[in-house]
Design an enzyme around this catalytic site. Structure first.
Site: not given
Ligand code: AMP
Length: 215
Positions: A13, A87, A126, A161, A172
């Site tokens: 994404k 989400r 990654r 990360r 996740r």
């Molecule tokens: P991402 O970078 O999108 O993989 O997000 C990293 C982490 O941020 C996720 O594993 C969640 O802990 C939190 N997070 C990001 N976006 C959301 C969302 N829309 N709702 C809830 N938690 C989020």
């Protein structure tokens, strides 16, 4: 156009969102990036969500909806790309209301399909350019030996990360299947869902997404 990129962690994404920003002047709204920024700068909210993020669980709807609400007031140039948001069904409903309030519409939802094995392989291998966010992979696209990012050309650090480890990834993925994947049916019912094969090359996926967005 305002679009959602929907897909599990590691579906690509962020990579596709950055391409759309560069080529279509769109604005990427990544709640993951916003939360990491809050965490890194040590804000009260950032400290609150740090543990939840490290474990790979979702932070509360209230927090992420609040973050998005603020951003929707800003300039959306060629349109917003929602990356990693919504989400949950609650977040999807909230987004619809917020867009209405701003007089904006959501034009398309693009689901990026990738099988689980590929996700685990991608994520555990990654790393990212600290400068521009370009994504590298230990096997398929190793970081350059001269330390210069192939995208921004700068000598940079390549970071991993904290939640890109197998344990957090399990959580996740589970969060994705339990809480986020119902959105596929939700947007299908709203006749907004488009699915692309996220397993292709970056360029092939770019092409499929361009097809959805009308070239
Ligand atoms: P991402 O970078 O999108 O993989 O997000 C990293 C982490 O941020 C996720 O594993 C969640 O802990 C939190 N997070 C990001 N976006 C959301 C969302 N829309 N709702 C809830 N938690 C989020």
């Amino acid at each position: 156009m305002n679009i959602i990129l929907l897909g599990p962690p590691g579906a690509g994404k962020g990579t596709q969102a950055r391409h759309l920003v560069e080529t279509r002047n769109m604005v990427q709204l990544s709640t993951g990036d916003m939360l990491r920024e809050a965490k890194d700068s040590g804000t009260e909210m950032g400290n609150m969500v740090a543990g939840v993020m490290a474990r790979g669980e979702l932070v509360t709807d209230e927090i992420v909806i609040g973050l998005i609400r603020e951003k929707l007031k800003g300039d959306n140039k060629g349109g917003f790309i929602f990356d990693g948001f919504p989400r949950t069904l609650e977040q999807a409903d909230a987004l619809e209301r917020l867009m209405q309030d701003e007089g904006k519409t959501l034009d398309a939802v693009i689901e990026m399909r990738v099988d689980d094995e590929a996700l685990v392989e991608r994520i555990t291998a990654r790393s990212t350019c600290a400068g521009c966010g370009e994504v590298y992979n230990d096997k398929t696209k190793p970081v350059p030996a001269d330390g210069k990012c192939t995208n921004c050309g700068k000598k940079t650090e390549f970071t991993r990360r904290a939640d890109d480890n197998e344990e957090s990834l399990k959580t996740r993925l589970m969060a994705y299947y339990k809480q986020t994947s119902p959105l596929i049916g939700y947007y299908y019912a709203k006749k907004m869902l488009n699915s692309v094969n996220g397993l292709g090359t970056v360029e092939a996926v770019q092409g499929e997404i361009a097809g959805v967005l009308g070239g």
